[in-house]
Write an enzyme that holds these catalytic residues in place. Structure first.
Site, PDB file in Angstrom:
ATOM      1  CG  HIS A  37      32.734  36.108  11.669  1.00 39.72           C
ATOM      2  ND1 HIS A  37      33.195  34.953  11.093  1.00 39.72           N
ATOM      3  CD2 HIS A  37      33.827  36.863  11.921  1.00 39.72           C
ATOM      4  CE1 HIS A  37      34.516  35.001  11.006  1.00 39.72           C
ATOM      5  NE2 HIS A  37      34.928  36.143  11.502  1.00 39.72           N
ATOM      6  CD  GLN A  61      44.428  41.988  11.207  1.00 41.27           C
ATOM      7  OE1 GLN A  61      43.844  43.054  11.049  1.00 41.27           O
ATOM      8  NE2 GLN A  61      43.875  40.982  11.879  1.00 41.27           N
ATOM      9  N   GLY A 145      34.466  40.367  19.049  1.00 41.49           N
ATOM     10  CA  GLY A 145      34.293  39.124  19.783  1.00 41.49           C
ATOM     11  C   GLY A 145      35.290  38.962  20.920  1.00 41.49           C
ATOM     12  CE  LYS A 147      39.030  31.955  18.287  1.00 37.04           C
ATOM     13  NZ  LYS A 147      39.880  32.619  17.364  1.00 37.04           N
ATOM     14  CD  GLN A 151      40.862  41.939  17.066  1.00 37.24           C
ATOM     15  OE1 GLN A 151      41.737  41.711  16.256  1.00 37.24           O
ATOM     16  NE2 GLN A 151      39.614  41.525  16.888  1.00 37.24           N
ATOM     17  CB  SER A 183      39.013  30.094  14.513  1.00 39.34           C
ATOM     18  OG  SER A 183      40.044  30.629  13.693  1.00 39.34           O
TER      19      SER A 183
END
Ligand code: AMP
Length: 271
Positions: A37, A61, A145, A147, A151, A183
């Site tokens: 982050h 979500q 991100g 990551k 998304q 994460s």
């Protein structure tokens, strides 16, 4: 740093900054902040005059049986980190939706496969909350991100399709010293679970480093390294359309999602 929890205060403050011609940068998160982050916050900090970070664990979500209720939180620690990174506004709303909220934003096709197949409705929740946050913050630039590679692709598509005047910037995936993709959910892993989780990035690295032209060969190599019977998918896809590809003739993306015990982890790498 100004910490704001209600929508009206946020809108008033940001309107003044926009009217003053400031470039507003935005990093949306679900909190429990780590170096991944913070790397996005640093990218936004460099590109913008006024930097907004949001922390909101978005119920839309999460699917039934997922970890909404026990999602890790550390609001105080997050605020300290944001302050140290030069965040101007930290937005932590207790709730983001009106009781009669009625609008859903859905990006089709890109959300069908990969995590979309395993988590029905997940990306609808993501695009709905991100669209709402974009409407509130009205950033010049928003940073997400790699990551969460799918998304990022879905948000880029939403912004393009809905002509949202926002520059979407992708930040590189940040790993722990042992290679595990950072994460918030890594907190759930026991030592033995973490050891198995390390096979995710090892499989991806081996698939990247292989010289095989056929995707099937690289996938077989990856599967031979993955130490989990809870693999949701291991895939090699076109980096833009996210459609599976058979041959590696140009840039591609390898992605994996696996459940280690109750913890679902994702990782990906460019080929
Ligand atoms: P989250 O709090 O999990 O919703 O993530 C908020 C943002 O941080 C998303 O854009 C994520 O893709 C990004 N992010 C999470 N983990 C990492 C990481 N290890 N490296 C880079 N970005 C990350």
């Amino acid at each position: 740093m100004n910490t704001v929890s209600d929508v009206a205060t946020l809108q008033t403050a940001l309107l003044q900054h926009r009217q003053a011609g400031l470039r507003v940068g935005f990093v949306p998160t679900m909190g429990f902040l780590h170096e991944g982050h913070l790397s996005l916050i640093r990218i936004a900090r460099e590109q913008c005059d006024h930097l907004v970070v949001s922390i909101y664990v978005n119920p839309l979500q999460f699917g039934p049986g997922e970890d909404l209720d026990c999602y890790p939180r550390d609001t105080e620690g997050d605020a300290i980190k944001c302050r140290a990174e030069g965040v101007d506004t930290l937005f932590i709303p207790p709730n983001l939706y009106d009781p009669d909220h009625s609008t859903q934003v859905r990006v089709s096709s890109l959300t069908d496969g990969l995590c979309g197949a395993d988590r029905p409705g997940h990306f609808d929740g993501v695009t709905t909350v991100v669209a709402r946050l974009f409407g509130l913050v009205q950033p010049t630039t928003a940073v997400f991100g790699e990551k969460d590679y799918q998304q990022l692709a879905v948000i880029r598509r939403m912004v393009r399709d809905l002509c949202m005047p926002i520059d979407i910037v992708g930040g590189p995936l940040v790993r722990d010293t042992d290679g595990l993709a950072l994460s918030s959910r890594n907190k759930y892993l026991s030592d033995s679970a973490r050891a198995r989780a390390l096979t995710l990035h090892r499989a991806l690295f081996a698939m990247r480093d292989s010289t095989a032209r056929l995707a099937a060969e690289r996938l077989a190599l990856g599967r031979s390294i993955l130490d989990t019977d809870g693999t949701d998918y291991l895939a090699i896809v076109d980096p833009d359309s996210l459609q599976p590809i058979d041959r590696i003739d140009g840039p591609a993306r390898a992605l994996v999602a696996a459940r280690i015990g109750n913890t679902r982890l994702i990782d990906n790498i460019g080929i």
